[in-house]
Each structure stands twice: as C-alpha cells, then as structure tokens.
Enzyme design. Sequence first.
Site, PDB file in Angstrom:
ATOM      1  N   SER A 186       0.850  -1.187   0.000  1.00 17.65           N
ATOM      2  CA  SER A 186       0.000   0.000   0.000  1.00 17.65           C
ATOM      3  C   SER A 186       0.884   1.236   0.000  1.00 17.65           C
ATOM      4  CB  SER A 186      -0.894   0.014   1.250  1.00 17.65           C
ATOM      5  OG  SER A 186      -1.558   1.249   1.385  1.00 17.65           O
ATOM      6  N   TYR A 203      -1.193  -0.322  10.528  1.00 13.20           N
ATOM      7  CA  TYR A 203      -1.459  -0.739   9.152  1.00 13.20           C
ATOM      8  C   TYR A 203      -0.271  -0.389   8.254  1.00 13.20           C
ATOM      9  CZ  TYR A 203      -3.804  -1.272   4.655  1.00 13.20           C
ATOM     10  OH  TYR A 203      -4.130  -1.662   3.383  1.00 13.20           O
TER      11      TYR A 203
END
Length: 258
Positions: free
Chosen positions: A139, A149
């Site tokens: 990501s 995350y």
Amino acid sequence: MSYTALVTGASAGLGEEIARQLAALRVDLVLVARTERRLDAIAMQLRRSHGVSVEVLAADLSETSDLERVAARLADDDTPVDILVNNAGFGVLAPFERSDAEEERRLHEVLSWAPLRLSHAAIPGMLGRGRGWILNVASVAAFTPTGSYGAAKAAVVSLSRSLHARYADSGVHVTALCPGLLQTEFHERMGPHLPALSRLAFADTRRVAREGLRAVYRGSPVVSADWRYRVARPLTWILPDRLLERISAAGDHAPLAR
C-alpha cells in the site's frame, strides 16, 4: 507452457480482479479466501468464461492451521504454483490507543506474516524450476506514518525488495504493489467511519491489477499503482510526518489506502 497462480484474498476486490485477469491470460488458479461459497461462485464463472482450471482453498490466514495448509499447497512439487499473489488484508478501525490487541495481532499476521510465510513456502520450488513470480500487495500507506497498518505494509515492501534482490538473477521475481484508494469492499466495510472523499481519489481496480501483473512480469521490485499516487509519492519524502499522518489517517484513523 501452462502456469498456475495462487491468489489470496481472491473472493472480492483487487484479489478477485487479479484472478480474473490471470484467468483471461489462461493461467490456472488456486483461489484462497475465508468464504468458500463466494470462491466457488467465482471459480465456476472463471472455468466457464476462460476454460482454466480453478481450485478453491478456503482458509483464514490469521489461523496457523489454515495458513500452513496454504503453505503446503505452495510447496507441493507435484502440482507446482508459478505465481503467488499475496493480497489478503483488512484494516483496524479504532485508533491505536483504543484498538483491540488481538485485532492488531491478526492484522500483522495477515498483512505481513502471511506473505512472508507463503513466500518462504513457494520460493524453494520456484528456484528449483528456475522461474517464479510473487506479487505482494502492499500500500502507499507503507510510505506514510499510518499506524500499525502502515507498519505492516512497510514490512511487506521491505520483504519484497529483499527477496527480489536475492532471487531475481535466479529467475524468481518479487514485486510489492502499492495501491492507494480503491473502490472495493475493503473501504466499504469501514462504513460511516471512512471520511467522505472525492471519487477522484479512487483508482480503477482493473488498472491497478493490470499494473501489478505487468510490474512483477517485468521484474520491478516496487510499483506505486495509478498515476495520481505515483505523482504524490515524492511528497512523502519531504512533508513532515505529523502532516502526513493527518492526511493519511483521517476519521477514526482508518487507513485511507489499500
């Protein structure tokens, strides 16, 4: 020569789209996700549409026994897997100071440990055959301070670069695909917690899947998918972390990138 790809998180979103594009290239598939019913429906459709072999393997990658079943499938030299796509993932909605520790553990096991474990299972066979491709879906959050995350995705990028450097000359190519916002169930599941964003911020899932597959075929270690995120990435090198954190983790600190 026929090829087989194993795709995790294949029941929806980017994983499903990658599987569909591989099937269109006549690549046989092993589809992995938690929901067997959805996998069965996708498998039936891909068999009919493209005439490929599709195997379904229902597994929760946060569960050790399930993860090891998938690893065993990758290590099976009798039915070799040429392409591994590590795509499974989810986000924790709560801010770090209020998040559940068990959910944080599951997050890191699915996002960073599972790609490492499955790559570890796949690479020996790939080296023995002299060819292999691993696409790890990371990501753009890997390049910004987006809590646990982003930390998990940064580990995926680092792992991909390391494995690519070590094994590319032996015919095994590893790529970290770094999408930004995608219009998939990943963000729909966040419901009202996800801040209102312009549709212009969302990249086309089909284009992102296509760019990822091209990048791993060409042997690129890291690719930021979609032009708008490639343009924005240099900002992560110059903007202060506190500003990046505010931009990247709005709302309830839910990750704003895939």
